[in-house]
Design an enzyme around this catalytic site. Structure first.
Site, PDB file in Angstrom:
ATOM      1  N   LYS A  57      -3.880   4.970  -8.126  1.00  0.00           N
ATOM      2  CA  LYS A  57      -2.616   5.698  -8.012  1.00  0.00           C
ATOM      3  C   LYS A  57      -1.600   5.309  -9.080  1.00  0.00           C
ATOM      4  CE  LYS A  57      -3.304   7.887  -3.944  1.00  0.00           C
ATOM      5  NZ  LYS A  57      -3.104   9.323  -3.695  1.00  0.00           N
ATOM      6  N   SER A  83       1.287   6.481   2.514  1.00  0.00           N
ATOM      7  CA  SER A  83       0.807   5.461   3.443  1.00  0.00           C
ATOM      8  C   SER A  83       0.576   4.130   2.751  1.00  0.00           C
ATOM      9  CB  SER A  83      -0.509   5.926   4.102  1.00  0.00           C
ATOM     10  OG  SER A  83      -1.514   6.110   3.114  1.00  0.00           O
TER      11      SER A  83
END
Length: 290
Positions: A57, A83
């Site tokens: 990410k 999350s």
């Protein structure tokens, strides 16, 4: 708001690679003879578990946040909802860019991820553990502060950043027959697929998901058929419940698919890439820890 309008192509992926290269790792490609024997094919692992912030990410987050700083030098900052892994990536990127960062995160998010996000200097804003709550609270923060939303998947700059995984992978192993991608919101899948198609069109890209998620039905309907994990979706891989060396369970999904799920493909791929998407594990959430 985040930029959704600019089409993503391999040129944007190449630009992202240059933009983020000093802030992310070029992760290694690993092999394992024991797994090759089990899978009856050659498996190559792109080890994003060794990436900055512990997951792929960071790539998309850095590209999107750095572009936000370029486009808006007076930006009041960034806000996102996640999350954990995307939140860590955005918090890290915002720190590198010198921007304020707020993260909307479910109140049941793993402590290891919350601590890491705070460690990058971001503000945590807790919400109910549902995708709808995350979206609503994030939109409220953006409206009240003027901060730009960096969505984990519905952002072309993020997708371009994730595509750099395939750019590196195919530079190192140019004759891959297939790449397996553990799939949540789809930014890595989209980035890898468009990049692989441009560089090596014969390389097939397959999405891997938990049983019960039924992404294929959403693809066929051309719309998301659900936003929160169904109650029957029982998986420890929290990072791929939504449309995750030690690797997180989501990364393990690709390993399982490489060993058990490729014989039905005609012809079966013989050189397969698996993206080990991350290594951020909450030990208390693993099934054998209880």
């Amino acid at each position: 708001m985040s930029d959704k309008s600019t089409p993503v192509d391999v040129g944007k992926v190449c630009e992202a690679s240059v933009r983020i290269k000093d802030f992310v790792h070029r992760t290694p490609v690993l092999t394992c003879q024991a797994i090759d024997r089990l899978a009856k094919r050659k498996i190559y692992f792109k080890a994003e578990c060794f990436q900055k912030t512990g997951a792929f990410k960071a790539r998309g987050a850095c590209n999107a946040v750095f572009l936000e700083k370029e486009r808006n030098p007076n930006s009041p900052g960034i806000v996102t909802h996640s999350s954990g892994n995307h939140a860590q990536g955005v918090a890290y990127a915002a720190k590198c860019a010198g921007l304020s960062c707020s993260v909307v995160i479910p109140r049941d998010a793993p402590k290891i991820k919350c601590d890491a996000i705070r460690g990058y200097g971001a503000e945590l804003i807790f919400c109910e553990p549902s995708h709808t709550s995350r979206i609503d609270v994030c939109a409220k923060v953006a409206s009240e502060t003027g901060k730009t939303i960096i969505h984990s998947s519905e952002n072309c700059d993020v997708i371009a950043g994730q595509g750099t995984i395939a750019l590196e992978f195919l530079e190192e192993v140019p004759d891959l027959d297939a790449i397996l991608v553990a799939t949540s919101g789809g930014s890595m899948l989209a980035g890898v697929a468009l990049t692989a198609n441009a560089i090596q069109p014969s390389c097939q890209v397959y999405a891997v998901e938990p049983v019960g998620k039924e992404l294929q039905k959403s693809l066929e309907a051309k719309e998301r058929l659900w936003t929160d994990p169904p109650k029957y979706l029982d998986t420890v891989a929290d990072s791929i419940r939504l449309q995750a060396v030690v690797v997180e369970p989501a990364a393990g999904a690709g390993v399982y698919a490489a060993i058990n799920c490729l014989e039905s493909i005609v012809p079966p791929p013989q050189k397969v890439g698996v993206i080990l998407c991350g290594g951020n594990v909450d030990p208390d959430a693993l099934p054998w820890s209880t």
